[in-house]
Scaffold this motif. Structure first.
Motif, mmCIF file in Angstrom:
data_model
loop_
_atom_site.group_PDB
_atom_site.id
_atom_site.type_symbol
_atom_site.label_atom_id
_atom_site.label_comp_id
_atom_site.label_asym_id
_atom_site.label_seq_id
_atom_site.Cartn_x
_atom_site.Cartn_y
_atom_site.Cartn_z
ATOM 1 N N MET A 1 0.874 -1.240 -0.091
ATOM 2 C CA MET A 1 -0.015 0.035 0.109
ATOM 3 C C MET A 1 0.945 1.169 -0.061
ATOM 4 N N ASP A 2 0.437 2.404 -0.457
ATOM 5 C CA ASP A 2 1.217 3.376 -0.593
ATOM 6 C C ASP A 2 0.500 4.793 0.136
ATOM 7 N N LEU A 3 1.146 5.181 1.028
ATOM 8 C CA LEU A 3 0.837 6.242 1.950
ATOM 9 C C LEU A 3 1.303 7.442 1.846
ATOM 10 N N HIS A 4 2.207 7.436 0.771
ATOM 11 C CA HIS A 4 3.142 8.706 0.147
ATOM 12 C C HIS A 4 1.927 9.577 -0.293
ATOM 13 N N GLY A 5 2.169 10.838 -0.021
ATOM 14 C CA GLY A 5 1.247 11.906 -0.552
ATOM 15 C C GLY A 5 -0.009 12.225 0.401
ATOM 16 N N LEU A 6 -0.490 11.216 1.451
ATOM 17 C CA LEU A 6 -1.594 11.375 2.155
ATOM 18 C C LEU A 6 -0.908 12.362 3.488
ATOM 19 N N THR A 7 -1.867 12.770 3.955
ATOM 20 C CA THR A 7 -1.529 13.615 5.340
ATOM 21 C C THR A 7 -1.350 12.485 6.444
ATOM 22 N N VAL A 8 -0.763 13.107 7.306
ATOM 23 C CA VAL A 8 -0.248 11.964 8.416
ATOM 24 C C VAL A 8 -1.376 11.325 8.688
ATOM 25 N N GLN A 9 -2.676 11.978 9.232
ATOM 26 C CA GLN A 9 -3.908 11.521 10.052
ATOM 27 C C GLN A 9 -4.341 10.492 8.902
ATOM 28 N N ASN A 10 -4.585 10.783 7.732
ATOM 29 C CA ASN A 10 -4.962 9.939 6.827
ATOM 30 C C ASN A 10 -4.255 8.668 6.595
ATOM 31 N N ALA A 11 -3.124 8.841 6.427
ATOM 32 C CA ALA A 11 -2.123 7.823 6.462
ATOM 33 C C ALA A 11 -2.297 6.628 7.658
ATOM 34 N N TYR A 12 -2.474 7.316 8.595
ATOM 35 C CA TYR A 12 -2.734 6.650 10.056
ATOM 36 C C TYR A 12 -3.799 5.691 9.758
ATOM 37 N N LEU A 13 -5.023 6.363 9.375
ATOM 38 C CA LEU A 13 -6.110 5.609 9.418
ATOM 39 C C LEU A 13 -6.083 4.663 8.118
ATOM 40 N N GLU A 14 -5.606 4.784 7.057
ATOM 41 C CA GLU A 14 -5.458 3.990 5.865
ATOM 42 C C GLU A 14 -4.647 2.737 6.463
ATOM 43 N N PHE A 15 -3.616 2.876 7.197
ATOM 44 C CA PHE A 15 -2.723 1.998 7.596
ATOM 45 C C PHE A 15 -3.560 0.861 8.463
ATOM 46 N N ASN A 16 -3.998 1.499 9.551
ATOM 47 C CA ASN A 16 -4.971 0.710 10.394
ATOM 48 C C ASN A 16 -5.907 -0.027 9.614
ATOM 49 N N ARG A 17 -6.640 0.591 8.844
ATOM 50 C CA ARG A 17 -7.732 -0.137 8.052
ATOM 51 C C ARG A 17 -7.207 -1.268 7.353
ATOM 52 N N ALA A 18 -6.000 -0.996 6.466
ATOM 53 C CA ALA A 18 -5.444 -2.092 5.760
ATOM 54 C C ALA A 18 -4.787 -3.159 6.662
ATOM 55 N N VAL A 19 -4.265 -3.195 7.810
ATOM 56 C CA VAL A 19 -3.817 -4.190 8.772
ATOM 57 C C VAL A 19 -5.193 -4.850 9.225
ATOM 58 N N ASN A 20 -6.121 -4.178 9.507
ATOM 59 C CA ASN A 20 -7.678 -5.005 9.876
ATOM 60 C C ASN A 20 -7.905 -5.842 8.846
ATOM 61 N N GLU A 21 -7.904 -5.322 7.430
ATOM 62 C CA GLU A 21 -8.494 -5.902 6.321
ATOM 63 C C GLU A 21 -7.566 -7.209 6.218
ATOM 64 N N CYS A 22 -6.187 -6.967 6.086
ATOM 65 C CA CYS A 22 -5.382 -8.088 6.051
ATOM 66 C C CYS A 22 -5.461 -9.295 6.945
ATOM 67 N N ARG A 23 -5.538 -8.738 7.994
ATOM 68 C CA ARG A 23 -5.847 -9.776 9.291
ATOM 69 C C ARG A 23 -7.143 -10.519 8.863
ATOM 70 N N SER A 24 -8.185 -9.987 8.597
ATOM 71 C CA SER A 24 -9.388 -10.600 8.570
ATOM 72 C C SER A 24 -9.258 -11.628 7.285
ATOM 73 N N LYS A 25 -8.556 -11.368 6.191
ATOM 74 C CA LYS A 25 -8.431 -12.151 5.012
ATOM 75 C C LYS A 25 -7.163 -13.234 5.255
ATOM 76 N N GLY A 26 -6.489 -13.069 6.417
ATOM 77 C CA GLY A 26 -5.474 -14.146 6.678
ATOM 78 C C GLY A 26 -4.034 -13.839 5.820
#
Length: 71
Positions: A1-26
């Motif tokens: 995933m690419d966080l480059h160019g996002l605000t720090v706050q949006n990058a943090y939210l996107e990172f946590n969303r991606a971790v949750n999604e990865c975990r739920s998909k194994g």
């Protein structure tokens, strides 16, 4: 995933969303592109504070990380 160019706050939210999604998909590994700015400076703290992240290591390019997720 690419966080480059996002605000720090949006990058943090996107990172946590991606971790949750990865975990739920194994999915155990996630490559995260942070770039070399403020997001990179904060990224290891995000990993350390997320109990679903096993560890994260910076890649040789110094602008991305390999994140291992607990399943």
């Amino acid at each position: 995933m690419d966080l480059h160019g996002l605000t720090v706050q949006n990058a943090y939210l996107e990172f946590n969303r991606a971790v949750n999604e990865c975990r739920s998909k194994g999915i155990k590994k996630l490559k995260v592109i942070t770039g070399k700015g403020q997001i990179q400076k904060e990224f290891t703290h995000w990993c350390d504070s997320n109990p679903k992240v096993k560890n994260c290591t910076i890649n040789p390019d110094k602008g991305s990380y390999l994140v291992r997720i607990t399943i």
